[in-house]
Motif scaffolding. Structure first.
Motif, PDB file in Angstrom:
ATOM      1  N   THR A  46      -5.133 -15.533   3.530  1.00 26.09           N
ATOM      2  CA  THR A  46      -5.036 -14.086   3.301  1.00 26.09           C
ATOM      3  C   THR A  46      -3.615 -13.603   3.567  1.00 26.09           C
ATOM      4  O   THR A  46      -2.972 -14.047   4.516  1.00 26.09           O
ATOM      5  CB  THR A  46      -6.002 -13.312   4.224  1.00 26.09           C
ATOM      6  N   THR A  47      -3.125 -12.724   2.713  1.00 28.16           N
ATOM      7  CA  THR A  47      -1.857 -12.048   2.962  1.00 28.16           C
ATOM      8  C   THR A  47      -2.059 -10.561   2.687  1.00 28.16           C
ATOM      9  O   THR A  47      -3.148 -10.133   2.276  1.00 28.16           O
ATOM     10  CB  THR A  47      -0.740 -12.634   2.081  1.00 28.16           C
ATOM     11  N   VAL A  48      -1.023  -9.779   2.920  1.00 27.29           N
ATOM     12  CA  VAL A  48      -1.108  -8.328   2.717  1.00 27.29           C
ATOM     13  C   VAL A  48      -0.126  -7.928   1.632  1.00 27.29           C
ATOM     14  O   VAL A  48       1.042  -8.317   1.664  1.00 27.29           O
ATOM     15  CB  VAL A  48      -0.797  -7.569   4.021  1.00 27.29           C
ATOM     16  N   ILE A  49      -0.605  -7.178   0.641  1.00 29.05           N
ATOM     17  CA  ILE A  49       0.240  -6.735  -0.458  1.00 29.05           C
ATOM     18  C   ILE A  49       0.161  -5.226  -0.609  1.00 29.05           C
ATOM     19  O   ILE A  49      -0.777  -4.577  -0.129  1.00 29.05           O
ATOM     20  CB  ILE A  49      -0.161  -7.414  -1.791  1.00 29.05           C
ATOM     21  N   ILE A  50       1.163  -4.686  -1.273  1.00 28.66           N
ATOM     22  CA  ILE A  50       1.165  -3.256  -1.602  1.00 28.66           C
ATOM     23  C   ILE A  50       0.210  -3.005  -2.766  1.00 28.66           C
ATOM     24  O   ILE A  50       0.155  -3.785  -3.715  1.00 28.66           O
ATOM     25  CB  ILE A  50       2.597  -2.799  -1.951  1.00 28.66           C
ATOM     26  N   THR A  51      -0.536  -1.931  -2.676  1.00 29.09           N
ATOM     27  CA  THR A  51      -1.436  -1.585  -3.776  1.00 29.09           C
ATOM     28  C   THR A  51      -0.613  -1.267  -5.018  1.00 29.09           C
ATOM     29  O   THR A  51       0.237  -0.372  -4.994  1.00 29.09           O
ATOM     30  CB  THR A  51      -2.288  -0.356  -3.413  1.00 29.09           C
ATOM     31  N   PRO A  52      -0.812  -2.006  -6.107  1.00 29.94           N
ATOM     32  CA  PRO A  52      -0.039  -1.714  -7.319  1.00 29.94           C
ATOM     33  C   PRO A  52      -0.438  -0.368  -7.904  1.00 29.94           C
ATOM     34  O   PRO A  52      -1.557   0.104  -7.710  1.00 29.94           O
ATOM     35  CB  PRO A  52      -0.413  -2.872  -8.253  1.00 29.94           C
ATOM     36  N   GLY A  53       0.508   0.242  -8.623  1.00 25.98           N
ATOM     37  CA  GLY A  53       0.226   1.531  -9.236  1.00 25.98           C
ATOM     38  C   GLY A  53       1.354   2.514  -8.988  1.00 25.98           C
ATOM     39  O   GLY A  53       2.439   2.145  -8.530  1.00 25.98           O
ATOM     40  N   PRO A  54       1.143   3.797  -9.299  1.00 24.09           N
ATOM     41  CA  PRO A  54       2.198   4.802  -9.159  1.00 24.09           C
ATOM     42  C   PRO A  54       2.817   4.809  -7.767  1.00 24.09           C
ATOM     43  O   PRO A  54       2.096   4.775  -6.760  1.00 24.09           O
ATOM     44  CB  PRO A  54       1.472   6.117  -9.462  1.00 24.09           C
ATOM     45  N   VAL A  55       4.140   4.879  -7.718  1.00 23.21           N
ATOM     46  CA  VAL A  55       4.847   4.874  -6.438  1.00 23.21           C
ATOM     47  C   VAL A  55       4.411   6.037  -5.567  1.00 23.21           C
ATOM     48  O   VAL A  55       4.208   5.889  -4.356  1.00 23.21           O
ATOM     49  CB  VAL A  55       6.374   4.914  -6.670  1.00 23.21           C
ATOM     50  N   ILE A  56       4.253   7.200  -6.178  1.00 17.28           N
ATOM     51  CA  ILE A  56       3.911   8.384  -5.394  1.00 17.28           C
ATOM     52  C   ILE A  56       2.552   8.233  -4.740  1.00 17.28           C
ATOM     53  O   ILE A  56       2.328   8.671  -3.601  1.00 17.28           O
ATOM     54  CB  ILE A  56       3.966   9.659  -6.285  1.00 17.28           C
ATOM     55  N   ASP A  57       1.590   7.587  -5.429  1.00 16.05           N
ATOM     56  CA  ASP A  57       0.264   7.367  -4.843  1.00 16.05           C
ATOM     57  C   ASP A  57       0.361   6.483  -3.601  1.00 16.05           C
ATOM     58  O   ASP A  57      -0.299   6.732  -2.594  1.00 16.05           O
ATOM     59  CB  ASP A  57      -0.668   6.714  -5.865  1.00 16.05           C
ATOM     60  N   PHE A  58       1.186   5.450  -3.701  1.00 16.20           N
ATOM     61  CA  PHE A  58       1.356   4.566  -2.545  1.00 16.20           C
ATOM     62  C   PHE A  58       1.950   5.323  -1.363  1.00 16.20           C
ATOM     63  O   PHE A  58       1.480   5.191  -0.226  1.00 16.20           O
ATOM     64  CB  PHE A  58       2.261   3.382  -2.898  1.00 16.20           C
ATOM     65  N   LEU A  59       2.986   6.118  -1.601  1.00 20.88           N
ATOM     66  CA  LEU A  59       3.654   6.816  -0.509  1.00 20.88           C
ATOM     67  C   LEU A  59       2.737   7.812   0.178  1.00 20.88           C
ATOM     68  O   LEU A  59       2.760   7.949   1.408  1.00 20.88           O
ATOM     69  CB  LEU A  59       4.911   7.521  -1.018  1.00 20.88           C
ATOM     70  N   LEU A  60       1.915   8.509  -0.584  1.00 17.68           N
ATOM     71  CA  LEU A  60       0.973   9.459   0.016  1.00 17.68           C
ATOM     72  C   LEU A  60      -0.015   8.742   0.932  1.00 17.68           C
ATOM     73  O   LEU A  60      -0.314   9.204   2.034  1.00 17.68           O
ATOM     74  CB  LEU A  60       0.226  10.226  -1.077  1.00 17.68           C
TER      75      LEU A  60
ATOM     76  N   ARG B 153      -0.887  14.613   2.313  1.00 17.81           N
ATOM     77  CA  ARG B 153      -1.574  15.103   1.110  1.00 17.81           C
ATOM     78  C   ARG B 153      -0.613  15.537   0.017  1.00 17.81           C
ATOM     79  O   ARG B 153      -0.954  15.518  -1.154  1.00 17.81           O
ATOM     80  CB  ARG B 153      -2.482  16.279   1.482  1.00 17.81           C
ATOM     81  N   ASP B 154       0.586  15.925   0.431  1.00 17.33           N
ATOM     82  CA  ASP B 154       1.519  16.518  -0.522  1.00 17.33           C
ATOM     83  C   ASP B 154       2.815  15.729  -0.520  1.00 17.33           C
ATOM     84  O   ASP B 154       3.297  15.293   0.531  1.00 17.33           O
ATOM     85  CB  ASP B 154       1.790  17.985  -0.139  1.00 17.33           C
ATOM     86  N   ALA B 155       3.407  15.561  -1.712  1.00 12.95           N
ATOM     87  CA  ALA B 155       4.635  14.778  -1.841  1.00 12.95           C
ATOM     88  C   ALA B 155       5.781  15.370  -1.040  1.00 12.95           C
ATOM     89  O   ALA B 155       6.683  14.639  -0.601  1.00 12.95           O
ATOM     90  CB  ALA B 155       5.032  14.675  -3.310  1.00 12.95           C
ATOM     91  N   HIS B 156       5.768  16.673  -0.809  1.00  9.14           N
ATOM     92  CA  HIS B 156       6.857  17.311  -0.067  1.00  9.14           C
ATOM     93  C   HIS B 156       6.778  17.011   1.439  1.00  9.14           C
ATOM     94  O   HIS B 156       7.706  17.324   2.177  1.00  9.14           O
ATOM     95  CB  HIS B 156       6.832  18.826  -0.297  1.00  9.14           C
ATOM     96  N   GLN B 157       5.675  16.393   1.886  1.00  5.09           N
ATOM     97  CA  GLN B 157       5.541  16.008   3.287  1.00  5.09           C
ATOM     98  C   GLN B 157       6.024  14.582   3.548  1.00  5.09           C
ATOM     99  O   GLN B 157       6.036  14.116   4.686  1.00  5.09           O
ATOM    100  CB  GLN B 157       4.069  16.114   3.714  1.00  5.09           C
TER     101      GLN B 157
ATOM    102  N   LYS C 238      11.671   6.845   5.899  1.00  2.00           N
ATOM    103  CA  LYS C 238      10.621   5.856   6.166  1.00  2.00           C
ATOM    104  C   LYS C 238      10.186   5.186   4.865  1.00  2.00           C
ATOM    105  O   LYS C 238       9.954   3.975   4.812  1.00  2.00           O
ATOM    106  CB  LYS C 238       9.431   6.550   6.832  1.00  2.00           C
ATOM    107  N   ALA C 239      10.107   5.979   3.803  1.00  2.00           N
ATOM    108  CA  ALA C 239       9.718   5.435   2.501  1.00  2.00           C
ATOM    109  C   ALA C 239      10.718   4.403   2.011  1.00  2.00           C
ATOM    110  O   ALA C 239      10.358   3.367   1.433  1.00  2.00           O
ATOM    111  CB  ALA C 239       9.580   6.568   1.480  1.00  2.00           C
ATOM    112  N   LYS C 240      11.998   4.668   2.255  1.00  5.38           N
ATOM    113  CA  LYS C 240      13.036   3.722   1.821  1.00  5.38           C
ATOM    114  C   LYS C 240      12.875   2.378   2.528  1.00  5.38           C
ATOM    115  O   LYS C 240      13.004   1.314   1.905  1.00  5.38           O
ATOM    116  CB  LYS C 240      14.413   4.311   2.115  1.00  5.38           C
ATOM    117  N   LYS C 241      12.593   2.409   3.836  1.00  3.28           N
ATOM    118  CA  LYS C 241      12.445   1.173   4.595  1.00  3.28           C
ATOM    119  C   LYS C 241      11.264   0.348   4.105  1.00  3.28           C
ATOM    120  O   LYS C 241      11.292  -0.880   4.123  1.00  3.28           O
ATOM    121  CB  LYS C 241      12.292   1.490   6.082  1.00  3.28           C
TER     122      LYS C 241
END
Length: 873
Positions: A244-258, A264-268, A273-276
């Motif tokens: 087992t390993t851990v991967i990022i959920t594929p799909g829209p970047v904004i969905d992952f970051l939220l 709940r909101d992209a402005h939050q 932290k997102a860059k790291k």
């Protein structure tokens, strides 16, 4: 660091049994060979996840070639994925020049063939055609990215690479050496790479949603397969297991970051932290279907990020925002990107920006940041498989993958059996325990309990307090339930001197300040000789109060303490808490019967010290110091009481460096000095004539190094304390991080019983090793511990050594079940983990990354009242 021992030497030792002087002449880095196998225990038929391999052409020889790949600008190509494509193209283009030889390539510097290539040194020019985008986005400095004279959405260009192959060595297949097995493993990895799998060392993972399990925070556990060739006593085998390993959920970047930041909101979103988290991850641009690598985010939002755009050859450039460029010039609709940063997918000196909603994360990208305790628990839970299910998965995989049909495998005449290896094991009898007033207790199926039974040596607690950081808890109820439960265990606990709740105003403060304020209240309401503090925290797994609280108690005040986060205040929970409390304040919950009667083989009449050693590293991506912990037994002939010594050492360093630090050079004597002095003081002024070392966390490639470096320090520490012969050493490495599983041959629905030992068949062909599953597996599939005996000057018979190790799995004072690994190693792990909290919370951040390195030279010193206790339980 932790408490330093007295600087005086030990007095002359009493006469000791004759010590074998051959220890001095023995090469300390020489691994001993097997001395026989055990015979005790009940016989049992087992299966192992090893598949027998036969090689019909053992006279074949692998030829190893050193690979260099350079681009047109003479720069070396380091990307494994690109390198593999280049070598694939090399074979397609120059098959005849390579004499039709199939190539096994590791993606880096090594390439192998069965038999030699026509020349020892070859050079090829390889052309790769790859799609690329002449990017329409612009840099933040105002210059276009790509050609300004011509814009195309997508085109093709050719890149030429120079590949050099030079002969390096021969690897005979007949030898079945480490190098030969490595070549076979490379062939397996190459097959998986060709199928588009994610490769993680010897494991591979496919993009199949059926293998995914959401563990929260935008990441998923991905189930795959581990496979590796192993040389065993029974011949060559292929070890296959579920991985087992851990991967990022594929799909829209904004969905992952939220999801990742639980907002709940992209402005939050916290963009730093997102860059790291996202740096170097791959995304696909939805408007042109091209893949890019993330470098970071723009400082300005999309609608304020301007660059000069030249509409025609003779036109003057106009300033246009990235947002307007896409929506008006490229006619790409954007709904929410105007006020958000753009993704930077360019180079460090020439950024390239893409609006967030046009970017989708690729599949099968590993998440390498530290998991939260909740994510880790979810991953463990969702990765579990019952034995029968695990057997089904790996047997199907061995059939479906058809490894032996690979051209390189065929050239070697490799064939792989499709059935699990059958072997014989033995089940050792559980040791008898002593609880209460010398009451005998025989564990059943690796378990026992204290229902209507007393602890062996309970400590009465008269002066104690209960403090609460959790608004949900009623301390009166907690205290009453704990006192009542203790009575049934023969432990007298008086009503607490004080019940102290945190002030409401303090709950919004920094964890360090909250702890300081709580201790102000404690000092005001309790006497200085308080025996114990019970601390109720909001959440056992995620509380930022834990580290500061432990440091204050253990270092500043020297008060034994226990943290709880009660959800269910039932008898089982309270009983487990009492086991820890009694141990921390100096009591003993149970003993092995053989300890009380001094009937421990090879130990009963010779002063013997038992050590457990482990190193705790920071989470992935962090640069905090590693913590080395060593626990040593006390009160010989007991083997159930220990004290710990800890030191920091460079981040990720596995070899323990502070076992010996000469006093004359300004050192503190090292960890071994502390442990040896306390063994002497608690064992009727006797020096250990024998030392049994259990070492955790060491791979097979490090065996010689760890034996040489760490054993040498132990001997020097011993000699620095006075004259006398060196003790005899037995040095054992315990590994849990391996992929061998054992199954019942006649009932795959159940795990193997506790006490199962295997020392034939699947073990090393020459070295002294064995597998032991000492614990009962209730959930998932049991993983045996792989014990490697590197040195044995004491001269244990196989049965006696296995029985001692099995017995040590029943001495964990905080448990009423046999543990999977010997208690000294378990204690060392606990001590290192607890001290690592002091490092983790040193700066108050709770999380430390490479960009926020803490410069900590040493651990804070434990209080004199605590240092010799089992505070880590």
């Amino acid at each position: 660091m932790s408490s330093q021992g007295s600087r005086s030497s030990l007095p002359p030792p009493p006469p000791l049994p004759s010590t074998d002087r051959s220890i001095v002449k023995h090469r300390v880095d020489q691994i001993i060979r097997r001395r026989g196998v055990g015979t005790s225990g009940r016989r049992i038929s087992l299966l192992a996840n090893h598949f027998k391999v036969s090689v019909n052409r053992v006279d074949e020889v692998f030829y190893q070639y050193h690979v260099t790949i350079s681009s047109e600008d003479k720069k070396m190509v380091e990307n494994k994925e690109i390198n593999r494509k280049i070598i694939d193209q090399l074979y397609k283009t120059y098959s005849s020049e390579l004499a039709g030889k199939r190539l096994a390539y590791d993606g880096e510097k090594c390439l192998y063939t069965v038999g030699p290539l026509p020349c020892n040194k070859l050079e090829f020019s390889v052309v790769l055609e790859e799609s690329f985008v002449n990017r329409g986005t612009m840099s933040d400095h105002g210059s276009p990215i790509g050609s300004s004279s011509k814009r195309t959405k997508q085109s093709f260009r050719s890149k030429t690479f120079t590949v050099g192959l030079s002969y390096a060595a021969n690897v005979p297949l007949r030898s079945m050496s480490h190098d030969a097995l490595r070549v076979l493993d490379i062939i397996l990895r190459q097959q998986s790479a060709n199928r588009g799998c994610l490769l993680v060392r010897q494991s591979f993972f496919q993009d199949d949603f059926r293998n995914f399990a959401d563990i929260g925070g935008g990441i998923v556990g991905c189930r795959g397969l581990y496979s590796s060739f192993i040389s065993t006593q029974g011949g060559l085998t292929l070890n296959m297991d579920v991985s087992t390993t851990v991967i990022i959920t594929p799909g829209p970047v904004i969905d992952f970051l939220l999801k990742n930041q639980s907002v709940r909101d992209a402005h939050q979103i916290n963009w730093e932290k997102a860059k790291k988290v996202l740096k170097f991850m791959k995304v696909k641009a939805l408007h042109n279907n091209i893949r890019y690598k993330i470098q970071g985010f723009s400082e300005k939002p999309c609608n304020q990020l301007y660059f000069p755009l030249k509409l025609g050859e003779d036109d003057e450039p106009i300033n246009i925002s990235v947002y307007d460029y896409y929506t008006k010039h490229r006619k790409v609709p954007l709904t929410y990107s105007a006020y958000l940063p753009c993704l930077d997918v360019g180079k460090s000196n020439r950024p390239t920006y893409l609006p967030l909603e046009l970017c989708s994360l690729d599949a099968l990208q590993r998440y390498k940041k530290a998991l939260t305790p909740t994510q880790r628990a979810s991953l463990v839970e969702k990765s579990r498989q019952k034995p029968q299910e695990r057997i089904r998965v790996i047997t199907n995989a061995i059939k479906d993958n058809r490894y032996e049909e690979d051209p390189l495998m065929e050239a070697c005449g490799v064939s792989i059996d499709k059935r699990l290896t059958q072997l014989d094991g033995r089940v050792l009898e559980a040791p008898m325990l002593i609880i209460g007033q010398n009451e005998e207790c025989i564990p059943c199926n690796g378990r026992w309990n204290f229902n209507k039974r007393h602890l062996h040596n309970p400590v009465n607690i008269e002066k104690w307090a209960v403090v609460c950081f959790s608004a949900r808890s009623d301390l009166t109820t907690v205290s009453r339930e704990l006192i009542n439960c203790a009575k049934f265990k023969g432990m007298n606990i008086e009503w607490p001197i004080a019940l102290i709740y945190e002030d409401e105003a303090s709950k919004r403060l920094n964890p360090f300040i909250r702890v300081e304020k709580m201790f102000d209240l404690i000092m005001a309401k309790t006497p200085s000789d308080i025996q114990f503090i019970l601390c109720v925290i909001p959440d056992r797994k995620t509380s930022e109060l834990y580290g500061p609280w432990k440091r204050k108690c253990l270092c500043a005040f020297g008060i034994p303490n226990q943290c709880i986060a009660p959800v269910k205040m039932n008898d089982q929970y309270l009983s487990n808490v009492l086991l820890k409390i009694n141990t921390k304040v100096g009591g003993i919950n149970s003993l092995l019967s053989i300890e009380q009667t001094s009937r421990i083989s090879f130990i009963h009449d010779i002063p013997t010290m038992i050590l457990g050693m482990d190193v705790s590293h920071g989470s992935p991506g962090s640069d905090i110091p590693s913590i080395a912990a060593v626990v040593g037994s006390l009160h010989f002939p007991l083997i159930s009481r220990y004290r710990a010594a800890m030191r920091t050492q460079p981040s990720k360093a596995e070899m323990i460096e502070c076992l010996y630090k000469p006093l004359e050079n300004g050192g503190d004597g090292g960890m071994m000095r502390e442990l040896l002095l306390d063994f002497y003081k608690t064992s009727k002024n006797r020096k250990p004539a024998q030392i049994i070392v259990f070492r955790d966390g060491v791979g097979e490639s490090q065996f010689s190094t760890v034996l040489k470096m760490e054993l040498d320090q132990m001997k020097k520490a011993y000699q620095a304390l006075g004259d006398g012969d060196l003790p005899k050493f037995t040095f054992i490495v315990a590994q849990k991080n391996h992929h061998t599983k054992l199954f019942l041959a006649n009932n795959a629905e159940k795990n193997v019983p506790p006490g199962t030992v295997v020392d034939t068949g699947i073990v090393h062909p020459h070295n002294y090793d064995f597998f032991m599953c000492s614990h009962v597996g209730i959930i998932g599939t049991s993983r045996p511990v792989h014990y490697h005996v590197l040195l044995d000057n004491i001269g244990f018979e196989p049965d006696k050594l296995q029985q001692l190790i099995h017995a040590l799995s029943y001495t964990n004072q905080r448990s009423t079940t046999a543990t999977s690994i010997v208690a000294p190693i378990f204690y060392a792990h606990l001590a290192a983990a607890q001290m690592s909290q002091f490092v983790k919370f040193e700066d108050g951040s709770g999380n430390v990354t490479k960009d926020e390195t803490i410069d900590i030279q040493q651990l804070p010193k434990l209080h004199d009242k605590i240092v010799k206790s089992m505070f880590f339980c």
